[in-house]
Design a protein around this motif. Structure first.
Motif, PDB file in Angstrom:
ATOM      1  N   LYS A 188       9.543  38.583 -21.309  1.00 39.97           N
ATOM      2  CA  LYS A 188       9.975  37.323 -20.703  1.00 39.97           C
ATOM      3  C   LYS A 188      11.271  36.830 -21.339  1.00 39.97           C
ATOM      4  O   LYS A 188      12.229  36.499 -20.640  1.00 39.97           O
ATOM      5  N   TYR A 189      11.297  36.775 -22.659  1.00 41.28           N
ATOM      6  CA  TYR A 189      12.425  36.160 -23.361  1.00 41.28           C
ATOM      7  C   TYR A 189      13.645  37.071 -23.476  1.00 41.28           C
ATOM      8  O   TYR A 189      14.744  36.586 -23.721  1.00 41.28           O
ATOM      9  N   ILE A 190      13.491  38.362 -23.263  1.00 37.51           N
ATOM     10  CA  ILE A 190      14.614  39.291 -23.351  1.00 37.51           C
ATOM     11  C   ILE A 190      15.606  39.054 -22.204  1.00 37.51           C
ATOM     12  O   ILE A 190      16.784  39.388 -22.312  1.00 37.51           O
ATOM     13  N   LYS A 191      15.138  38.433 -21.126  1.00 38.03           N
ATOM     14  CA  LYS A 191      16.042  38.152 -20.005  1.00 38.03           C
ATOM     15  C   LYS A 191      16.336  36.663 -19.831  1.00 38.03           C
ATOM     16  O   LYS A 191      16.949  36.256 -18.853  1.00 38.03           O
ATOM     17  N   SER A 192      15.946  35.875 -20.814  1.00 39.45           N
ATOM     18  CA  SER A 192      16.199  34.441 -20.807  1.00 39.45           C
ATOM     19  C   SER A 192      17.323  34.125 -21.797  1.00 39.45           C
ATOM     20  O   SER A 192      17.299  34.588 -22.939  1.00 39.45           O
ATOM     21  N   PHE A 193      18.280  33.347 -21.350  1.00 40.48           N
ATOM     22  CA  PHE A 193      19.468  33.070 -22.157  1.00 40.48           C
ATOM     23  C   PHE A 193      19.722  31.569 -22.245  1.00 40.48           C
ATOM     24  O   PHE A 193      19.676  30.861 -21.238  1.00 40.48           O
TER      25      PHE A 193
END
Length: 141
Positions: free
Chosen positions: A84-89
């Motif tokens: 989830k967080y690997i593609k959240s910026f």
């Protein structure tokens, strides 16, 4: 009342662009995004990377000095949350993680046309009001 809070814009990138944004933020494939960011003196910071940096800093300087250490470490070690967080910026403006409402408004407005396209799958606005932010579960404090 909202003038007392600072704001932050976050975006989720499509799987095909998330790794590019993390490893090569000047790649032409994400130019529509980086052009907007440049106009706002903004940069991308992957949330997963920010969490990992926090954990590394805590482990280097003593986790007892970092109140979110256990929660953040549990997050980066969870494969579902990592995905989830690997593609959240998080978008930093003028080097700041949170910024004035007018800066958030302008950035959000310029990014809106990219949302739902091939690059940005989601855009969200967050504020510093503690009532609007999750707290660490008791067992991870």
């Amino acid at each position: 009342m909202s003038e007392q809070w600072a704001y932050q814009i976050r975006i989720n990138l499509a799987d095909a662009f998330a790794e590019t944004a993390r490893s090569d933020p000047h790649n032409p494939a994400i130019k529509p995004l980086t052009d907007i960011l440049a106009r706002h003196n903004a940069i991308l910071k992957c949330q997963y990377d920010a969490f990992a940096d926090y954990v590394a800093q805590a482990e280097e300087h003593g986790a007892d000095q970092f109140p979110l250490y256990k929660w953040t470490k549990a997050t980066i070690e969870d494969p579902v949350k990592k995905a989830k967080y690997i593609k959240s910026f998080t978008l930093y403006v003028d080097g700041d993680e949170v910024y004035a409402k007018d800066k958030a408004d302008a950035l959000e407005s310029d990014l809106q046309p990219l949302v739902g396209g091939a690059l940005i799958t989601r855009l969200s606005r967050h504020d510093t009001n503690p009532a609007n932010n999750p707290q660490a579960p008791a067992h991870l404090r």
